[in-house]
Design an enzyme around this catalytic site. Sequence first.
Site, PDB file in Angstrom:
ATOM      1  N   ASP A   1      -9.782   6.924  -8.140  1.00 48.16           N
ATOM      2  CA  ASP A   1      -8.464   6.138  -8.283  1.00 48.16           C
ATOM      3  C   ASP A   1      -8.315   6.038  -9.811  1.00 48.16           C
ATOM      4  O   ASP A   1      -8.807   6.322 -10.642  1.00 48.16           O
ATOM      5  CB  ASP A   1      -8.850   4.834  -7.489  1.00 48.16           C
TER       6      ASP A   1
ATOM      7  N   ASP B   1     -11.364   4.913   2.006  1.00 46.33           N
ATOM      8  CA  ASP B   1     -12.575   4.779   1.315  1.00 46.33           C
ATOM      9  C   ASP B   1     -12.767   3.170   1.328  1.00 46.33           C
ATOM     10  O   ASP B   1     -11.723   2.386   1.565  1.00 46.33           O
ATOM     11  CB  ASP B   1     -12.365   4.916  -0.334  1.00 46.33           C
TER      12      ASP B   1
END
Length: 379
Positions: free
Chosen positions: A95, A274
């Site tokens: 990310d 996630d």
Amino acid sequence: MAALQFELKTTDSQSKARAGIITTDHGSIPTPIFMPVGTAGSVKAVTQQQLKDEVNAKIILGNTYHLYLRPGTGILESAGGLHQFMNWNRPILTDSGGYQVFSLSGTRKIQEEGVVFQSHIDGSRHLFSPETVMDIQRSIGADIIMAFDECPPYPSDYKYAERSMHLTHRWLDRSFNRIEITSSKYEHTQNLFPIVQGGTYHDLRKMSCEYISSKNATGNAIGGLSVGEPEEMMYDLCGLCCDNLPVQKPRYLMGVGTPWNILECIALGIDMFDCVMPTRNGRNAMLFTSNGVINIDNKKWEKDYSPIDDGIACETSNYYSKAYLRHLMKSKEILGLTIASIQNLAFYLHVVTEARKHIEAGDFTSWMKESVVRFKQRL
């Protein structure tokens, strides 16, 4: 080296659930998929061998903010990238650090250039811009990398959400520009996913989906959900985004959620998930199992010598008893954290694997409805 490929295999006839295959230079990923979170190059309390053999993880997630601060890009580059550093030869997604910077609300300043923030480790000041975040992710070397975005808090008024969305779109342009003029530092392709924002406003979400789709990226992400809004609102906005993102590209819902959240969002058309919940909750004695949620601290498990969860194909879950795990947690033995984390991660991977089987078999909707009720019950 080849760009990420997505092959859509099956779509459920009664919902928008899909089964597909994502192919990267580090291997193939069956979807729907859950990605364990390895924030700082480690899924807490679980070894890489356990992730492969016990959890059956096909891809894991790393965090740009944490890896940038420690060990730093110099160490990662000299190791040959995060895959080599942590000895993980399957796909990795990173990310952008946008969410971590957003959560440092007391020590960060958002401006057009980027975000100035203070390190939570030593208080030093840093700038994350679309360009620096792309450069850091080049150094980390993940297969899938995320554009730098602003994640607006919940609730946000319309003007703030709109302003934030347009900033995210301008940052997205800069992220793509940076990726186009730089190259991978390692022998594999990195795939940039844009992130849909827009708060809780339907028109903004739709506008953001259209802008993101115009980039023709290899996949697309939905951000800014599961930040405090009610579950039904999350499902509503998730469904709206799925309806306005390309069918032939994987859709990644960031940071969601419980096993039943995941099933509900698979039904809406999400392919990738996630969340820190399985490991974080596991370390705090909450187990997700095939029969429901267990607080292993409770005295009722003190003399329960049955397996933790014999409903999933995980050696650890089948091998140890609830009574033994309770004893470890009460004694603050580190092994307890490992067993609980493996149980929860293996269960999450079991859920998405079963979802895929039922999508392919054509009975996903009925299976999902029954499973949601069972998984939610407190034992």
